[in-house]
Design a protein around this motif. Structure first.
Motif, PDB file in Angstrom:
ATOM      1  N   UNK A  39       0.840  -1.208   0.000  1.00 26.01           N
ATOM      2  CA  UNK A  39       0.000   0.000   0.000  1.00 26.01           C
ATOM      3  C   UNK A  39       0.872   1.255   0.000  1.00 26.01           C
ATOM      4  N   UNK A  40       1.988   1.174   0.721  1.00 27.25           N
ATOM      5  CA  UNK A  40       2.897   2.319   0.839  1.00 27.25           C
ATOM      6  C   UNK A  40       3.669   2.523  -0.466  1.00 27.25           C
ATOM      7  N   UNK A  41       3.986   1.429  -1.134  1.00 28.74           N
ATOM      8  CA  UNK A  41       4.788   1.513  -2.350  1.00 28.74           C
ATOM      9  C   UNK A  41       3.930   1.853  -3.557  1.00 28.74           C
ATOM     10  N   UNK A  42       2.727   1.241  -3.625  1.00 21.90           N
ATOM     11  CA  UNK A  42       1.957   1.355  -4.865  1.00 21.90           C
ATOM     12  C   UNK A  42       0.521   1.846  -4.683  1.00 21.90           C
ATOM     13  N   UNK A  43       0.049   2.053  -3.448  1.00 24.69           N
ATOM     14  CA  UNK A  43      -1.397   2.236  -3.260  1.00 24.69           C
ATOM     15  C   UNK A  43      -1.822   3.470  -2.492  1.00 24.69           C
ATOM     16  N   UNK A  44      -2.847   3.296  -1.647  1.00 27.49           N
ATOM     17  CA  UNK A  44      -3.498   4.418  -0.952  1.00 27.49           C
ATOM     18  C   UNK A  44      -2.565   5.112   0.032  1.00 27.49           C
ATOM     19  N   UNK A  45      -1.514   4.424   0.470  1.00 30.67           N
ATOM     20  CA  UNK A  45      -0.631   5.000   1.493  1.00 30.67           C
ATOM     21  C   UNK A  45       0.613   5.659   0.902  1.00 30.67           C
ATOM     22  N   UNK A  46       0.636   5.841  -0.443  1.00 34.57           N
ATOM     23  CA  UNK A  46       1.787   6.550  -1.024  1.00 34.57           C
ATOM     24  C   UNK A  46       1.902   7.924  -0.395  1.00 34.57           C
ATOM     25  N   UNK A  47       3.088   8.240   0.102  1.00 35.92           N
ATOM     26  CA  UNK A  47       3.286   9.564   0.704  1.00 35.92           C
ATOM     27  C   UNK A  47       2.857   9.646   2.163  1.00 35.92           C
ATOM     28  N   UNK A  48       2.247   8.593   2.698  1.00 37.10           N
ATOM     29  CA  UNK A  48       1.864   8.621   4.119  1.00 37.10           C
ATOM     30  C   UNK A  48       2.994   8.044   4.965  1.00 37.10           C
TER      31      UNK A  48
END
Length: 321
Positions: free
Chosen positions: A123-132
């Motif tokens: 999620x952090x690399x490719x999804x909703x959590x990018x930039x979080x």
């Protein structure tokens, strides 16, 4: 340094199915396949089948010598040791040195982590959590898992097992027995299995009409409850309210621990959308400490369920040693 090998493999081990994929550096899944996890009582048989199917996929895609590393997401996966330890939802008991077993079979470095951590990385690399930099990933599947990211880093704890929020006790007195052997865990109420249990309990102690009564009680699944709820079945809607309320109360506690910017829901139950989101939000807002009120978003994963865990696991493949 030149990228000598263009692909990694991501493997997501679930209680029912194991999904695997060949992934390139941009996070595109080139090809994928799956096997049944719960078909194998012996882990050696499972590894043999996984090797056969995955090797076939690599051959078909002309990638047998192009894999940099293999990343695995598994229940109770320990990142530090590459082991699966005492996983209640898997057929193999005790401590399983899975990373080593796979390295031995494939001759490729393997890195392993907890399945919810893998989803959080995806999620952090490719999804909703990018930039979080601060968020909590909650996976609602056969069990309830969590990946906690603080300041851009996954929280592993001193032993590799931090972030078992599914096993926070939410009903301390006379709570349901959980697969982990304790009673009252969040997982016993809010996993897909927990929703089916709630349905059985409601149907047994109450008389109100429901389309769920047409299904043999022991066969009811969370999908049946969802199917009934979207037709407006009152009992099914109440089951979602009950489940969402327990999740929302638990989230209010999780917020106090790490002050995340978002809680991201992933897994089968997240597909229920507003049926589960509305009661979660209400209970969370009602129980959240004032200083955090209105600061935490609840979001659904932006990655296709089948892809997120594979992508997350594959991200570990680039780092595997």
């Amino acid at each position: 340094m030149t990228m000598s090998k263009p692909y990694v493999v991501g493997i997501d081990i679930g209680g029912t199915n194991t999904v695997f994929g060949i992934v390139d550096a941009r996070g595109t899944i080139i090809a994928s396949g799956s096997i049944k996890t719960n078909k194998f009582n012996e882990v050696e048989d499972y590894v043999n089948e996984l090797h056969t199917e995955l090797f076939r996929l690599l051959e078909q895609n002309n990638a047998t010598d192009k894999i940099m590393g293999i990343g695995v997401g598994a229940p109770n996966g320990n990142y530090f040791n590459g082991t699966i330890e005492f996983a209640p939802n898997l057929p193999w008991r005790g401590v399983i040195p899975l990373a080593q077993m796979l390295t031995d079979r494939f001759g490729i470095p393997v890195s392993l982590t907890n399945d919810a951590n893998a989803a959080a990385i995806g999620e952090m690399t490719y999804g909703a959590a990018r930039g979080l930099k601060d968020f909590i990933m909650i996976t609602l599947g056969t069990g309830v898992g969590s990946g906690i990211v603080v300041n851009g880093q996954l929280v592993y704890g001193h032993d590799g097992f931090a972030g078992e929020l599914g096993h926070v006790i939410v009903r301390p007195n006379n709570g349901r027995l959980c697969g982990c052997g304790r009673t009252g865990c969040l997982e016993a109420y809010t996993s897909a299995t927990g929703v089916a249990r709630t349905a059985r309990e409601f149907l047994e102690v109450r008389n109100d009409p429901s389309s769920l009564r047409q299904i043999p009680i022991q066969d009811i699944t969370s999908k049946d409850v969802y199917d009934a709820a979207i037709t407006g079945d009152k009992l099914a809607l109440e089951i979602f309210d009950y489940t969402g309320k327990i999740l929302g109360e638990a989230f209010a506690n999780f917020i106090a621990f790490s002050s995340p910017k978002a809680i991201i829901l992933f897994g089968g139950l997240a597909k229920a959308g507003d049926l589960i989101l509305k009661p979660i939000k209400e209970a969370m807002d009602r129980n959240t400490l004032n200083i955090y009120k209105g600061k935490v978003k609840i979001m659904f994963s932006e990655l296709k369920e089948s892809d997120a865990a594979v992508l997350g696991a594959s991200a570990l493949g680039w780092e595997a040693k």
